[in-house]
Scaffold this motif. Structure first.
Motif, PDB file in Angstrom:
ATOM      1  N   MET A   1       0.825  -1.209   0.000  1.00 30.87           N
ATOM      2  CA  MET A   1       0.000   0.000   0.000  1.00 30.87           C
ATOM      3  C   MET A   1       0.860   1.261   0.000  1.00 30.87           C
ATOM      4  N   GLY A   2       2.137   1.118   0.369  1.00 26.76           N
ATOM      5  CA  GLY A   2       3.014   2.286   0.485  1.00 26.76           C
ATOM      6  C   GLY A   2       3.283   2.689   1.915  1.00 26.76           C
ATOM      7  N   VAL A   3       2.707   1.966   2.883  1.00 26.86           N
ATOM      8  CA  VAL A   3       2.901   2.280   4.302  1.00 26.86           C
ATOM      9  C   VAL A   3       4.291   1.826   4.729  1.00 26.86           C
ATOM     10  N   ARG A   4       4.968   2.645   5.545  1.00 25.28           N
ATOM     11  CA  ARG A   4       6.306   2.291   6.022  1.00 25.28           C
ATOM     12  C   ARG A   4       6.207   1.405   7.262  1.00 25.28           C
ATOM     13  N   LEU A   5       7.255   0.593   7.468  1.00 21.82           N
ATOM     14  CA  LEU A   5       7.283  -0.330   8.606  1.00 21.82           C
ATOM     15  C   LEU A   5       8.594  -0.164   9.359  1.00 21.82           C
ATOM     16  N   ALA A   6       8.497  -0.044  10.695  1.00 20.01           N
ATOM     17  CA  ALA A   6       9.675   0.106  11.541  1.00 20.01           C
ATOM     18  C   ALA A   6       9.641  -0.949  12.640  1.00 20.01           C
ATOM     19  N   VAL A   7      10.836  -1.436  13.035  1.00 21.21           N
ATOM     20  CA  VAL A   7      10.943  -2.393  14.137  1.00 21.21           C
ATOM     21  C   VAL A   7      11.215  -1.606  15.413  1.00 21.21           C
ATOM     22  N   ASP A   8      10.242  -1.645  16.355  1.00 20.11           N
ATOM     23  CA  ASP A   8      10.351  -0.877  17.597  1.00 20.11           C
ATOM     24  C   ASP A   8      11.122  -1.673  18.645  1.00 20.11           C
ATOM     25  N   ASP A   9      11.796  -0.950  19.557  1.00 16.46           N
ATOM     26  CA  ASP A   9      12.543  -1.564  20.670  1.00 16.46           C
ATOM     27  C   ASP A   9      13.522  -2.625  20.157  1.00 16.46           C
ATOM     28  N   PHE A  10      14.190  -2.322  19.048  1.00 14.63           N
ATOM     29  CA  PHE A  10      15.072  -3.320  18.435  1.00 14.63           C
ATOM     30  C   PHE A  10      16.223  -3.676  19.386  1.00 14.63           C
ATOM     31  N   GLY A  11      16.539  -4.968  19.429  1.00 12.76           N
ATOM     32  CA  GLY A  11      17.626  -5.455  20.275  1.00 12.76           C
ATOM     33  C   GLY A  11      17.151  -6.098  21.551  1.00 12.76           C
ATOM     34  N   THR A  12      15.823  -5.920  21.895  1.00 14.05           N
ATOM     35  CA  THR A  12      15.318  -6.500  23.147  1.00 14.05           C
ATOM     36  C   THR A  12      14.703  -7.867  22.929  1.00 14.05           C
ATOM     37  N   GLY A  13      14.503  -8.274  21.666  1.00 12.33           N
ATOM     38  CA  GLY A  13      13.883  -9.559  21.373  1.00 12.33           C
ATOM     39  C   GLY A  13      14.883 -10.700  21.409  1.00 12.33           C
ATOM     40  N   TYR A  14      14.390 -11.889  21.034  1.00 15.14           N
ATOM     41  CA  TYR A  14      15.256 -13.074  21.045  1.00 15.14           C
ATOM     42  C   TYR A  14      15.057 -13.864  19.746  1.00 15.14           C
ATOM     43  N   SER A  15      14.880 -13.128  18.647  1.00 14.99           N
ATOM     44  CA  SER A  15      14.582 -13.773  17.379  1.00 14.99           C
ATOM     45  C   SER A  15      15.809 -13.795  16.484  1.00 14.99           C
ATOM     46  N   SER A  16      15.682 -14.532  15.366  1.00  9.70           N
ATOM     47  CA  SER A  16      16.761 -14.594  14.375  1.00  9.70           C
ATOM     48  C   SER A  16      16.802 -13.300  13.583  1.00  9.70           C
ATOM     49  N   LEU A  17      18.048 -12.849  13.290  1.00 14.18           N
ATOM     50  CA  LEU A  17      18.196 -11.609  12.518  1.00 14.18           C
ATOM     51  C   LEU A  17      17.869 -11.813  11.045  1.00 14.18           C
ATOM     52  N   SER A  18      17.631 -13.081  10.649  1.00 19.80           N
ATOM     53  CA  SER A  18      17.355 -13.329   9.235  1.00 19.80           C
ATOM     54  C   SER A  18      16.062 -12.653   8.788  1.00 19.80           C
ATOM     55  N   TYR A  19      15.159 -12.356   9.738  1.00 23.26           N
ATOM     56  CA  TYR A  19      13.895 -11.737   9.335  1.00 23.26           C
ATOM     57  C   TYR A  19      14.097 -10.340   8.776  1.00 23.26           C
ATOM     58  N   LEU A  20      15.218  -9.684   9.119  1.00 18.45           N
ATOM     59  CA  LEU A  20      15.447  -8.320   8.637  1.00 18.45           C
ATOM     60  C   LEU A  20      15.553  -8.272   7.110  1.00 18.45           C
TER      61      LEU A  20
ATOM     62  N   ALA B   1      26.386   0.132  18.780  1.00 18.33           N
ATOM     63  CA  ALA B   1      27.267   0.242  17.613  1.00 18.33           C
ATOM     64  C   ALA B   1      26.963  -0.877  16.609  1.00 18.33           C
ATOM     65  N   ALA B   2      26.697  -2.074  17.105  1.00 20.44           N
ATOM     66  CA  ALA B   2      26.410  -3.205  16.221  1.00 20.44           C
ATOM     67  C   ALA B   2      25.083  -3.013  15.490  1.00 20.44           C
ATOM     68  N   ILE B   3      24.064  -2.509  16.202  1.00 20.80           N
ATOM     69  CA  ILE B   3      22.761  -2.287  15.570  1.00 20.80           C
ATOM     70  C   ILE B   3      22.870  -1.260  14.451  1.00 20.80           C
ATOM     71  N   ILE B   4      23.590  -0.151  14.725  1.00 18.64           N
ATOM     72  CA  ILE B   4      23.747   0.897  13.712  1.00 18.64           C
ATOM     73  C   ILE B   4      24.496   0.362  12.501  1.00 18.64           C
ATOM     74  N   ALA B   5      25.560  -0.398  12.742  1.00 23.15           N
ATOM     75  CA  ALA B   5      26.336  -0.965  11.633  1.00 23.15           C
ATOM     76  C   ALA B   5      25.481  -1.957  10.836  1.00 23.15           C
ATOM     77  N   LEU B   6      24.676  -2.763  11.555  1.00 24.80           N
ATOM     78  CA  LEU B   6      23.807  -3.734  10.885  1.00 24.80           C
ATOM     79  C   LEU B   6      22.786  -3.021   9.999  1.00 24.80           C
ATOM     80  N   ALA B   7      22.172  -1.942  10.517  1.00 24.06           N
ATOM     81  CA  ALA B   7      21.172  -1.193   9.745  1.00 24.06           C
ATOM     82  C   ALA B   7      21.799  -0.615   8.484  1.00 24.06           C
ATOM     83  N   HIS B   8      22.993  -0.010   8.633  1.00 28.81           N
ATOM     84  CA  HIS B   8      23.648   0.572   7.471  1.00 28.81           C
ATOM     85  C   HIS B   8      23.971  -0.500   6.430  1.00 28.81           C
ATOM     86  N   ALA B   9      24.427  -1.677   6.899  1.00 29.01           N
ATOM     87  CA  ALA B   9      24.793  -2.751   5.977  1.00 29.01           C
ATOM     88  C   ALA B   9      23.581  -3.259   5.202  1.00 29.01           C
TER      89      ALA B   9
END
Length: 862
Positions: A752-771, A800-808
């Motif tokens: 539809m064009g709606v943006r999606l953001a992951v809130d409170d990132f880093g507090t979960g216990y899931s696989s990063l493959s979903y990104l 630092a790791a989250i920021i680097a991961l997002a940029h990558a």
């Protein structure tokens, strides 16, 4: 009021009187006016309701309509405070007709002039006798239904050219408007779409032009955007000129529809059990067949429904046998005892056979005798007995040659008797055990608990009651199906049985709720050991149809006699403690404390206030700017809900959001937040403010709505907000719940064009493959990592790791909870460019629009 009437012309006064008379004549409820406790006028329906001619009511004392003077005085005491204060009075009471018969009626009364209450009172009356009769019938067949929803009061209005010329207060309450606010408004306000307004309107005026009453069910829109299902009735004053005016009624039937659905579902469930029972069952009232199942019809050779309404005489070979059976059983059954008889009966084709009949009366009120009969075909045994009798007659002459045959016949008889005893045991087991797990059901549980309490009182020992509920069992049922859920429940039942002693009781109440009774324990530690043993037993994964399932429990424990000496109170306390175990993180246990009752009461009161707050529109949104620091500009806004309680002031979200999540109120509240945020964003753009994305948090429960995508699309169309200006924030745990289904839903939203953001990132216990699988475009670093950024090396490394991961991955990244210059500097050093927090701005009300779009913190520093 008098001064205003004096200013009206005679034509205007006549017009008002005609409208009022039309309302009285066309109302589907009785309307009566009284003054000084005497009836001064009424509509024809009211007079008919009481069995009087229209003129006969005039001048009668109000007491003439009541069963007794005491009933009249009692209603007067109840109504007087409200009527004297100019308020409405509502009740349901019994009235007396002219012929002395009584009937139930819903009543709404109010002083004609709130400033001069002695000038008279208007009484709105609706015959509720049929509802009462239905309620009694439902109480007889469905024990779990205690009462039927009261019929809602009816809104009355006058239309002219599809605008509200006049309406009563109930009409305004139905739509959520203040007194007088609806007058002059177009009925377009009641509809969600233009099509919904124009289509039914054309049909309505076609009926009115024909002189017919127009009646339909309609989903109406309240002022706050919520909806209710109502019945609309319209009649024109003049069919020749339907646009010149019409009187209408609207009744809210939302609760009634829900109640009907629940009743229908319960009746269908009972009917399924009844018709599929393995034994023949018959319900008889005063020896007339009211209901029977398929097994009984097959047994007697009748087609479906053929027995209903007939006397049980048709089942007996002769009238004498019918009379003899009634004489021998009637008194025993009336005493409430269970009777067991074997009798000879007749099939439809005339053939005779033997039945074993077990009967007991029901708890139906009145003088009628309602009996439930259960029948078993024992013809073969009787045939064997008759064969045995014939063999005995010939025994003296043929004893030598028939000895072997007689022994065989006796053996056959013993086997048949044994089979009958087994059948009785199976019936008893079915009545006292859960069909799925074989555990004792509620009936047997309460019996064993009463026995355990009696024995413990004698021996001065303790009894523990444990209420166990499986964590997140509903999600297993919803995602994998009830067949998988049932298999999981069987495994749980086996493990619970293995975790207790043989003397203890493990029962299933239904769903995923289990109750365990620990007999004669010496110390509280004994219950603790058993609870820990159960948690350990259920910790091991269960494989069902290729699915690896985990069934963790939340356990509440109450103890006799410490917490109570009564069975139901102990179960209630254990249930309360179980909910505290869930609130404490699940997969644990809690002992009951008196404070839990206080917390449960607080929870209930807060839930009640929350529901009222939704209805009264007490929620509002504040907006916190999202800052693109290199550009020194606001790059978006996050909508945050607030509750302005009239009595307690501003309630923090942390106090009411968990309650809304637990009770399901988060779904309508979340939809309101989404609609209001989109509406406000569109309004700001019309005012000339820059088009900035607005972020809205979507709760896990809200995200699991099946029609979430359609709701989002409808709100965007309704508010005319471009989809790219809406950003939905979803937590990691929500994304990982049923990943395949989540992927489908996220792609539909993103399309539809709606943006999606992951809130409170880093507090979960899931696989990063979903990104890389999910169509997200932004990560929001949880403020828990930002808070200790300067003092905790681990937090700094994670950020630092989250920021680097997002940029990558080519994703945007935003840090939440930025409150100090030191935190800002560190985040900029790690490569973060977007921020949110008190350093720049708190969440502000829409009235502070200038600071929302241009926070003072971003102004050039001197």
């Amino acid at each position: 009021m008098k001064a205003r009437l004096d200013k009206l012309t005679e034509a205007e006064l006549r017009k008002i009187l005609l409208e009022q008379q039309a309302i009285l004549d066309n109302a589907t409820i009785g309307i009566l006016f009284s003054r000084n406790r005497k009836i001064v006028s009424s509509n024809a329906l009211c007079a008919e309701m009481f069995g009087y001619a229209p003129d006969e009511l005039i001048g009668l004392s109000g007491e003439a309509l009541y069963p007794s003077e005491e009933a009249y005085q009692e209603l007067g005491r109840a109504a007087s405070p409200a009527l004297s204060a100019g308020r409405s009075f509502h009740t349901e009471t019994r009235y007396k007709r002219k012929d002395g018969s009584l009937f139930w009626c819903r009543v709404s009364a109010k002083a004609i002039d709130a400033q001069r209450t002695r000038d008279g009172t208007i009484w709105i009356m609706e015959d509720a006798s049929e509802d009462r009769m239905m309620r009694e019938a439902l109480e007889q067949s469905i024990l779990e239904l205690g009462a039927i929803f009261e019929t809602a009061m009816i809104g009355i209005f006058v239309l002219r050219e599809r605008r509200v010329a006049r309406c009563n207060r109930r009409m305004e309450e139905l739509f959520g408007y203040a007194p007088g606010e609806l007058q002059g408004q177009s009925t377009r306000l009641w509809y969600f779409t233009e099509e919904g307004y124009s289509g039914p309107g054309a049909a309505a005026y076609t009926d009115l032009a024909r002189g017919n009453m127009h009646r339909r069910e309609q989903l109406f829109r309240r002022k706050d955007g919520s909806s209710f299902l109502g019945v609309l009735s319209l009649r024109a004053f003049d069919p020749e000129r339907p646009l010149a005016g019409a009187v209408g009624l609207i009744e809210d039937i939302t609760g009634k529809k829900l109640a009907e659905e629940r009743v229908r579902a319960a009746l269908e469930e009972q009917e399924m059990i009844f018709n599929n029972a393995a034994v023949a069952i018959m319900f008889v009232r005063n020896r007339v067949i009211q209901r029977c199942n398929n097994r009984l019809e097959d047994l007697f050779g009748y087609s479906e429904g053929e027995l209903i309404g007939n006397s049980t005489l048709m089942l007996f070979p002769t009238v004498n046998e019918y009379d003899a059976f009634g004489a021998s059983t009637n008194e025993i059954i009336r005493r409430g005892e269970t009777i067991v008889r074997e009798l000879r009966v007749r099939r439809k084709d005339g053939r005779l056979f033997w039945l074993r009949a077990t009967g007991r009366k029901t708890d139906s009120p009145g003088i009628v005798l309602d009996v439930i009969w259960i029948f078993e075909d024992v013809s073969e045994r009787h045939q064997a007995e008759e064969a045995l009798a014939r063999a005995r007659d010939e025994l003296e002459a043929r004893v030598a040659e028939r000895t072997a045959e007689l022994a065989s016949t006796n053996q056959q008889l013993q086997e048949e008797v044994f089979e009958r005893l087994q059948a009785e045991q199976r019936i008893w087991h079915l009545a006292h055990h859960d069909a799925l797990t074989g555990l004792p059901n509620r009936s047997l549980l309460l019996d064993r608990l009463d026995q355990a309490l009696t024995q413990a009182a004698r021996s001065r020992q303790r009894v523990a009651v444990m209420f166990l509920d499986l964590d997140r069992f509903k999600s297993i049922n919803d995602t994998l199906g009830h067949a998988v859920g049932d298999q999981l429940l069987k495994h749980v039942a086996e493990r619970l049985r293995a975790a207790v002693r043989a003397v203890d009781t493990v029962s299933r109440l239904g769903g995923d709720e289990f109750v365990i009774v620990l007999h004669e324990i010496d110390r509280l530690d004994d219950a603790t050991l058993v609870a820990e043993k159960m948690i350990t037993a259920l910790a091991q994964a269960v494989w069902v149809d290729g699915h690896q399932l985990h069934a963790t429990p939340s356990i509440g424990i109450s103890v006799f006699p410490d917490d109570s000496d009564e069975a139901y109170a102990l179960m209630k306390h254990a249930d309360t403690a179980m909910y505290h175990a869930k609130a404490s993180g699940r997969n644990t246990f809690q002992f009951f404390t008196p404070k839990m009752n206080e917390e449960a009461t607080h929870f209930f009161n807060l839930e009640h206030r929350l529901r009222g707050a939704l209805e009264r529109g007490e929620f509002l949104l504040h907006y916190q700017p999202l800052v693109d620091y290199p550009r020194r500009a606001v790059c978006g806004l996050e909508a945050l809900v607030r509750w302005q309680d009239p009595d307690k002031g501003m309630v923090p979200p942390g106090d009411f959001i968990p309650v809304a999540e637990e009770t399901g109120l988060i779904v309508p509240l979340g939809e309101w937040v989404l609609r209001e945020a989109c509406r406000q964003s569109s309004a700001w753009q019309v005012q000339g403010y820059p088009p900035l994305p607005v972020s809205v948090n979507i709760s896990p429960r809200q995200f699991r709505q099946k029609d979430l995508v359609e709701i989002i699309r409808a709100i965007l169309e309704e508010t005319a907000l471009p989809p790219e200006l809406l950003e939905l924030e979803i937590t990691e745990s929500t994304l990982m719940h049923d990943a395949d289904e989540t992927m489908i839903k996220l792609r539909r939203i993103a399309d539809m064009g709606v943006r999606l953001a992951v809130d409170d990132f880093g507090t979960g216990y899931s696989s990063l493959s979903y990104l890389k699988r999910f169509p997200v475009h932004k990560l929001k670093i949880d403020q828990g990592f930002v808070r200790d950024l300067g003092t905790d090396r681990d937090d700094a490394a994670i950020v630092a790791a989250i920021i680097a991961l997002a940029h990558a991955l080519g994703l945007k990244v935003l840090a939440e909870g930025v409150e100090t210059q030191a935190q800002l500097a560190a985040l900029i050093n790690y490569g973060c460019a977007q921020f949110q927090g008190y350093l720049f701005s708190t969440a502000l009300s829409p009235a502070n629009v200038a600071d929302i779009f241009n926070p003072p913190a971003l102004l050039p520093r001197a």
